[in-house]
Design an enzyme around this catalytic site. Sequence first.
Site, PDB file in Angstrom:
ATOM      1  N   HIS A 103       1.700   3.581  -8.335  1.00 22.72           N
ATOM      2  CA  HIS A 103       2.319   2.336  -8.839  1.00 22.72           C
ATOM      3  C   HIS A 103       2.275   2.250 -10.358  1.00 22.72           C
ATOM      4  O   HIS A 103       2.786   1.277 -10.931  1.00 22.72           O
ATOM      5  CB  HIS A 103       1.623   1.107  -8.247  1.00 22.72           C
ATOM      6  N   ASP A 155       3.287   7.063   1.261  1.00 23.01           N
ATOM      7  CA  ASP A 155       2.449   5.855   1.296  1.00 23.01           C
ATOM      8  C   ASP A 155       3.253   4.716   1.925  1.00 23.01           C
ATOM      9  O   ASP A 155       4.483   4.734   1.873  1.00 23.01           O
ATOM     10  CB  ASP A 155       2.073   5.502  -0.153  1.00 23.01           C
ATOM     11  N   HIS A 187       3.554   1.826   0.809  1.00 22.56           N
ATOM     12  CA  HIS A 187       4.171   1.089  -0.299  1.00 22.56           C
ATOM     13  C   HIS A 187       5.095   2.013  -1.076  1.00 22.56           C
ATOM     14  O   HIS A 187       4.778   3.186  -1.272  1.00 22.56           O
ATOM     15  CB  HIS A 187       3.099   0.551  -1.259  1.00 22.56           C
ATOM     16  N   ASP A 210      -1.965   4.456   4.213  1.00 24.80           N
ATOM     17  CA  ASP A 210      -1.877   3.094   4.698  1.00 24.80           C
ATOM     18  C   ASP A 210      -0.719   2.900   5.657  1.00 24.80           C
ATOM     19  O   ASP A 210      -0.386   1.778   6.029  1.00 24.80           O
ATOM     20  CB  ASP A 210      -1.800   2.112   3.516  1.00 24.80           C
TER      21      ASP A 210
END
Lengths: 446, 563
Positions: free
Chosen positions: A122, A161, A163, A250
């Site tokens: 990120h 991931d 996200h 995740d």
Amino acid sequence: MVLKFLPKGGKLPMTGRIGVVFFPAFDWSLGEKHPEREERLLYTRDQLLEEGLLDRSQFLELSPRIASDTDLLKTHFFVPTIAEQMHPANRVAIGACLNLADSWHKKEIHKGFALVRPPGHHAMQVVHGNRGFCSINNVAVLVDYLRANFGYKRIAVIDSDVHHGDGTQDIFYHDPEVLFISFHQDGRTIFPGTGFAHEMGGPKAFGTTINIPLPPGTGDEGVRLITEEFILPIIDDFKPEIIINSAGQDNHFSDPLGSLRLTSRGYGDFTKSINPDLVLLEGGYAIETALPYVNMSVLLALASEEYRDIKEPGYSKALDRDSKTVLEQIKETLYKLKANLKNPSQVKSDFTKQRGSWVRNKNIFYDTEYFFERQKEVLHDCPNCSGILEIISEAQHGNGKLYPLHGFTLFPSTCSFCRTKAKQWYEEKNKRNMIPSSVQLINKEW
Amino acid sequence: MLVGIDVGGTNTDLVVICEGSLMRQVKVRHNNNISDSIFEAVQTAFPLGDLAAVSTINISTTFITNLLAQRNLPPVALVQIPGLGLPSGSSILSAKNHTISGAVNHQGRILEDLDQNELNTMCMSLKQENFQAIGIVGKFSCRNNRLELAVGQTLKEKGICQKIYYGHKIAGRLNFPRRILNTIVHAGTFDSYKAFLNSVKEGLADFGYIGPINILNGDGSPVAIDKAVESPVNSLHSGPAATLLGAKALLPDNTSVMVIDVGGTTTDIGLILNGEPLESDKGIPLDVGYLQGRSFLTYSLPIGGNTPIRVESSKISFDYEASKLPAYFGGDTLTITDILCLSENRGLAKPTNLAWSRNVLDSLAKANQISTQYLLDTCIEQLLKELKDKICALQLHWERTPAYHLWKLLRKEDTIFPDSILALGEAAPSLVDKLAKVLGLRAIVPKEYAVTNALGAALSKPIFRLSFRFDTRMGTYQIPELGEQGTLTVSNLTRTEALTFATERLIALAKTEGYSFDSKDIEVLEEDIFNLVEQGVLKGRIIQLELTTPWSLSFYRKEENSL
């Protein structure tokens, strides 16, 4: 009855060793109850150690190192300075990746896995602070390191991931030599709220960013579908010299932050399918029920060992199949993506053409520190290369002060004419600059 | 008066230290009976039987190594409970493997209990198989031993087998495959080891010595002979431990040096960094896998003073599998010892013995139509190359040693690899100058070079080291080295309380062995505190501590070995 040992010198057959750097940073956290706390990889350590996995001759455990400023400044603009944004733990996480890269390039290892924290995907090109638990983009620094130190030209990053890997996307959005593929839970339902199908790369790099948003409830079957039908053909077409997996965990069915349903077997299948050269841990916060088992599965898949009989808590056969609705939504997304690739002019663009340059404005939210960055991107076009990227940024940090940045990025494929021009602009801007380090240049070269 | 005995691959060395000075040193060539070689060494050192002034005898022995190398152990059955994760551990050394259901997780929570029907079926099978010893090993039994104990209880109730060995007791640290290997090796060597230690005790009593006898462990700590019997595995790699302790005793404090010990059949290389021998990050290595336990990081070459030189069709090589008496000592084979003595330039070699070496060298060269100088030079070059490769491998291993904490990584970054070699063993003087030149390092040969191992054994003093894990969420604690598991009596244990408990336990352990320490003597080697958070709420903490008593050697008057 007499028991005999194995014959002396008998070894297990090896196809090539898997390098592993495990850095759980047991003495660092972002806060005593923060998901990025010392406990995060404790149970993974316990499980890997208890299974004796790293005793096996297929695996070679390496040490991390501390990444230098030089390594980091090839990828990021740090505002106000690198020292204020970096903790030694970040440098070590990156250093782990770089050590693996060195060993892989020297063919001391066949593949590598950096099982490290903190994550990085990120963190964008401009770093005003921490966002999504990331201060620096591990995989992006790794890509630029491989290009600058060993001359690799075409690199694929697959971000798995839950996200969207918005930071990695941002760093390579205008770079046609890096293929960035991210599949993730649909941005309408989870942080960071981006990663939609129309985000396909900048005007000079269209098709080298691919986003596959997935509906909540997607599991092993859905990931297998997108991998076989879409990801593998794209990788095949791009012909990268290296494949790197930004491997967030995740997506697991037990993860508290996501709504996807992968099993450790599904992770193993995915790893085996894309056959990455290097794997980096990103997110993953089901620290007792997912990480210990998923990491084992990834390690074994990399080593071409059996992973499908790993017994993980909470597993049921129902997890092997996705619902009809989910699969249909995925097929629809793939259909749209394929259509976009065939018809780039039909794809919605965030850029507007202004006097020979492509411009877009962005607002970037730093969720850890709770402030916004306003950013203007200007891609100066060139008929012969990928152009010059100019970034004008400012953000009011947590201390109330406003921090500006004026940055220039040169890609490895930027031509010498553009390089000369950019350096002139940088020097002129710097001369007139009153705020130290607020004018910066990133010069990426092979 | 301290006595140190080191049983090596070829020789048994004995030293007598009196008020910090080396008073006597003895070397006997042994005939593979370790007890006999110990007694012969003692008899040679004390011909009049005057052992009254001896306060301690410390022995470093290869008994377990030899037993394992002989490649036969009494058969042991294994019952393993692999639980979650990988479906089974290794059963590489067991005569028969039984895998049963049941699962304990990393917290020590039982997620799946034993299946009684399955257990009964297994018991019927075991009854027929009629093993003398059974090992019971469960994954994460080091966190909760209930399943292991339940299986053992069932076996006892059904009258199956007298000797049951529990994994959590024998190898209480994490690593299930190693726990299995430790249990099988322990079960398979226990009786022989006990008999051996008893024979040593009785034999020394026959000499009139009934004082303390200690067996040196692989981690450099001597353990009373009656206690040593409880853990045969811990005595593995005591030879390298003795070497490194001996080297430490000869060097100024805080020195960093590479230690090379050229023995009869092997050459061992270890490291001392900032005055401390470097511990292996890999436990105890065997050729079939790793064992739990502490040892020092040592790289070995299968080349020693007794390694014969082989020449076939002008190709010169070392016969790694063989061990022959060197021509230098009256044998008829050209060996590494002969090569080194013929090429050494410190004037230490005896002329008569050199003549024997030269004879054999000339014959071998003539028989293969090569020049003696060529033969000599090629052997030296090959030896130096193999040593250099091994040293580089050791350095690479050290550089790659993992670090899971920032502070450990930063400390490692500040440590510099040694720039000196300390050479030990009979061939040391002949080798060290050449080796130092090739590596670009400084060379040291202490005057005690031939008996440094025995010196290290003599000067070693017990270290008591325990690790503790407290889990306030589960309300449990474990002490892996003791195989102990218990319940916490306080609900919200603090760091101070944990440290107090751990310190008191360590002091109490030392006291049972006859050593007294104060709490301020105790050093905290490692300390980790993990907040356990579930859905944003703090549910407890895990406190991990590793404590040690101070480490020191008995007093020795060392020369100023220049570095």
